[in-house]
Design a protein around this motif. Structure first.
Motif, PDB file in Angstrom:
ATOM      1  N   GLU A 299       0.835  -1.202   0.000  1.00 19.30           N
ATOM      2  CA  GLU A 299       0.000   0.000   0.000  1.00 19.30           C
ATOM      3  C   GLU A 299       0.873   1.258   0.000  1.00 19.30           C
ATOM      4  OE1 GLU A 299      -3.058   2.303   2.988  1.00 19.30           O
ATOM      5  OE2 GLU A 299      -3.046   0.111   3.022  1.00 19.30           O
ATOM      6  N   TYR A 300       1.928   1.239   0.792  1.00 17.14           N
ATOM      7  CA  TYR A 300       2.822   2.400   0.842  1.00 17.14           C
ATOM      8  C   TYR A 300       3.498   2.601  -0.516  1.00 17.14           C
ATOM      9  CZ  TYR A 300       6.358   5.721   2.098  1.00 17.14           C
ATOM     10  OH  TYR A 300       7.150   6.855   2.120  1.00 17.14           O
ATOM     11  N   LEU A 301       4.038   1.524  -1.082  1.00 16.74           N
ATOM     12  CA  LEU A 301       4.719   1.637  -2.378  1.00 16.74           C
ATOM     13  C   LEU A 301       3.771   2.165  -3.444  1.00 16.74           C
ATOM     14  CD1 LEU A 301       6.793  -1.677  -2.333  1.00 16.74           C
ATOM     15  CD2 LEU A 301       7.622   0.650  -1.887  1.00 16.74           C
ATOM     16  N   GLU A 302       2.557   1.651  -3.463  1.00 18.14           N
ATOM     17  CA  GLU A 302       1.551   2.055  -4.441  1.00 18.14           C
ATOM     18  C   GLU A 302       1.258   3.550  -4.364  1.00 18.14           C
ATOM     19  OE1 GLU A 302      -3.044   1.029  -4.619  1.00 18.14           O
ATOM     20  OE2 GLU A 302      -1.786  -0.669  -5.204  1.00 18.14           O
ATOM     21  N   ASN A 303       1.256   4.085  -3.162  1.00 15.70           N
ATOM     22  CA  ASN A 303       0.907   5.489  -2.958  1.00 15.70           C
ATOM     23  C   ASN A 303       2.099   6.438  -2.976  1.00 15.70           C
ATOM     24  OD1 ASN A 303      -1.960   5.175  -2.653  1.00 15.70           O
ATOM     25  ND2 ASN A 303      -1.523   4.187  -0.714  1.00 15.70           N
ATOM     26  N   HIS A 304       3.308   5.902  -3.168  1.00 12.60           N
ATOM     27  CA  HIS A 304       4.497   6.754  -3.119  1.00 12.60           C
ATOM     28  C   HIS A 304       5.445   6.517  -4.297  1.00 12.60           C
ATOM     29  CE1 HIS A 304       2.910   7.003   0.958  1.00 12.60           C
ATOM     30  NE2 HIS A 304       3.435   8.199   0.957  1.00 12.60           N
ATOM     31  N   ILE A 305       4.909   6.091  -5.436  1.00  8.11           N
ATOM     32  CA  ILE A 305       5.731   5.890  -6.629  1.00  8.11           C
ATOM     33  C   ILE A 305       6.404   7.209  -6.985  1.00  8.11           C
ATOM     34  CG2 ILE A 305       5.659   5.375  -9.116  1.00  8.11           C
ATOM     35  CD1 ILE A 305       3.368   3.405  -8.436  1.00  8.11           C
ATOM     36  N   GLY A 306       7.691   7.127  -7.276  1.00  5.44           N
ATOM     37  CA  GLY A 306       8.466   8.301  -7.652  1.00  5.44           C
ATOM     38  C   GLY A 306       9.113   9.011  -6.487  1.00  5.44           C
TER      39      GLY A 306
ATOM     40  N   ILE B 281       9.570  -8.737  -1.754  1.00  9.28           N
ATOM     41  CA  ILE B 281       8.132  -8.469  -1.720  1.00  9.28           C
ATOM     42  C   ILE B 281       7.778  -7.373  -2.722  1.00  9.28           C
ATOM     43  CG2 ILE B 281       6.251  -7.535  -0.305  1.00  9.28           C
ATOM     44  CD1 ILE B 281       7.686  -8.918   2.121  1.00  9.28           C
ATOM     45  N   ALA B 282       8.579  -6.329  -2.754  1.00  2.77           N
ATOM     46  CA  ALA B 282       8.330  -5.232  -3.699  1.00  2.77           C
ATOM     47  C   ALA B 282       8.384  -5.744  -5.136  1.00  2.77           C
ATOM     48  CB  ALA B 282       9.345  -4.112  -3.488  1.00  2.77           C
ATOM     49  N   ALA B 283       9.420  -6.493  -5.480  1.00  2.28           N
ATOM     50  CA  ALA B 283       9.582  -7.015  -6.845  1.00  2.28           C
ATOM     51  C   ALA B 283       8.443  -7.960  -7.214  1.00  2.28           C
ATOM     52  CB  ALA B 283      10.923  -7.720  -6.979  1.00  2.28           C
ATOM     53  N   LYS B 284       8.049  -8.812  -6.266  1.00  2.00           N
ATOM     54  CA  LYS B 284       6.961  -9.771  -6.496  1.00  2.00           C
ATOM     55  C   LYS B 284       5.653  -9.054  -6.834  1.00  2.00           C
ATOM     56  CE  LYS B 284       4.724 -11.622  -3.025  1.00  2.00           C
ATOM     57  NZ  LYS B 284       4.370 -12.361  -1.812  1.00  2.00           N
ATOM     58  N   ASN B 285       5.514  -7.834  -6.338  1.00  4.96           N
ATOM     59  CA  ASN B 285       4.295  -7.061  -6.549  1.00  4.96           C
ATOM     60  C   ASN B 285       4.441  -5.961  -7.591  1.00  4.96           C
ATOM     61  OD1 ASN B 285       2.109  -7.961  -4.502  1.00  4.96           O
ATOM     62  ND2 ASN B 285       4.060  -8.097  -3.430  1.00  4.96           N
ATOM     63  N   GLY B 286       5.512  -6.008  -8.374  1.00  3.57           N
ATOM     64  CA  GLY B 286       5.667  -5.102  -9.514  1.00  3.57           C
ATOM     65  C   GLY B 286       6.344  -3.779  -9.221  1.00  3.57           C
ATOM     66  N   TYR B 287       7.130  -3.703  -8.148  1.00  3.40           N
ATOM     67  CA  TYR B 287       7.834  -2.463  -7.813  1.00  3.40           C
ATOM     68  C   TYR B 287       9.333  -2.685  -7.873  1.00  3.40           C
ATOM     69  CZ  TYR B 287       3.277  -1.035  -6.226  1.00  3.40           C
ATOM     70  OH  TYR B 287       1.946  -0.746  -6.186  1.00  3.40           O
ATOM     71  N   SER B 288      10.051  -1.628  -8.184  1.00  6.23           N
ATOM     72  CA  SER B 288      11.507  -1.688  -8.160  1.00  6.23           C
ATOM     73  C   SER B 288      12.039  -0.428  -7.496  1.00  6.23           C
ATOM     74  CB  SER B 288      12.073  -1.837  -9.571  1.00  6.23           C
ATOM     75  OG  SER B 288      11.766  -0.702 -10.356  1.00  6.23           O
ATOM     76  N   PHE B 289      13.283  -0.500  -7.083  1.00  6.75           N
ATOM     77  CA  PHE B 289      13.932   0.617  -6.406  1.00  6.75           C
ATOM     78  C   PHE B 289      15.102   1.083  -7.268  1.00  6.75           C
ATOM     79  CE2 PHE B 289      12.683  -1.796  -2.309  1.00  6.75           C
ATOM     80  CZ  PHE B 289      11.383  -1.340  -2.410  1.00  6.75           C
TER      81      PHE B 289
ATOM     82  N   TYR C 270      14.570   5.644  -5.492  1.00  7.57           N
ATOM     83  CA  TYR C 270      13.257   6.124  -5.918  1.00  7.57           C
ATOM     84  C   TYR C 270      12.386   4.915  -6.191  1.00  7.57           C
ATOM     85  CZ  TYR C 270      15.303  10.698  -6.104  1.00  7.57           C
ATOM     86  OH  TYR C 270      15.910  11.866  -5.745  1.00  7.57           O
ATOM     87  N   ILE C 271      11.157   4.951  -5.694  1.00  6.12           N
ATOM     88  CA  ILE C 271      10.206   3.850  -5.861  1.00  6.12           C
ATOM     89  C   ILE C 271       9.636   3.923  -7.272  1.00  6.12           C
ATOM     90  CG2 ILE C 271       8.036   2.847  -5.059  1.00  6.12           C
ATOM     91  CD1 ILE C 271       8.654   4.283  -2.322  1.00  6.12           C
ATOM     92  N   LYS C 272       9.721   2.795  -7.984  1.00  2.84           N
ATOM     93  CA  LYS C 272       9.202   2.733  -9.345  1.00  2.84           C
ATOM     94  C   LYS C 272       8.246   1.556  -9.471  1.00  2.84           C
ATOM     95  CE  LYS C 272      11.862   3.231 -12.789  1.00  2.84           C
ATOM     96  NZ  LYS C 272      12.862   2.986 -13.819  1.00  2.84           N
ATOM     97  N   ALA C 273       7.224   1.739 -10.292  1.00  3.34           N
ATOM     98  CA  ALA C 273       6.355   0.614 -10.646  1.00  3.34           C
ATOM     99  C   ALA C 273       6.987  -0.010 -11.875  1.00  3.34           C
ATOM    100  CB  ALA C 273       4.944   1.085 -10.938  1.00  3.34           C
ATOM    101  N   ALA C 274       7.294  -1.296 -11.800  1.00  6.78           N
ATOM    102  CA  ALA C 274       7.954  -1.973 -12.914  1.00  6.78           C
ATOM    103  C   ALA C 274       7.091  -1.934 -14.167  1.00  6.78           C
ATOM    104  CB  ALA C 274       8.286  -3.414 -12.536  1.00  6.78           C
TER     105      ALA C 274
END
Length: 94
Positions: free
Chosen positions: A10-17, A51-59, A78-82
């Motif tokens: 939830e945090y990653l989803e709301n803080h991309i970039g 966990i982040a990578a499994k859910n489509g996020y990268s750093f 920086y938080i990125k959506a893959a």
């Protein structure tokens, strides 16, 4: 302590970039209830990244390329959506 995956995603989803560190994410996702409980290591850092990578996020920490820095959990990124959430859900369900 266990990582609250839902809270992390939830945090990653709301803080991309936005700029962050895994040490911050460990605190945000509820791993530690008080200051004295805080401890992070390579295993915890790796689990947050997994966990982040499994859910489509990268750093993205490319702004630190060619620098000699300390432990990975204190290096900012920086938080990125893959990929877009819709595309990611299609890939995971295939």
């Amino acid at each position: 302590m266990k990582i609250d995956e839902n809270r992390l995603i939830e945090y990653l989803e709301n803080h991309i970039g936005e700029n962050c560190r895994t040490v911050d994410l460990a605190k945000i996702c509820g791993m530690y209830s008080k200051a004295g409980d805080f401890y992070i290591d390579l295993k915890t850092d790796g689990e947050i990244r997994r966990i982040a990578a499994k859910n489509g996020y990268s750093f993205n920490s490319s702004h630190h390329d060619n620098e000699e820095i300390g432990m990975p959990w204190v290096i900012d990124f920086y938080i990125k959506a893959a990929v877009s959430k819709k595309t990611f859900k299609q890939i995971r369900s295939a």
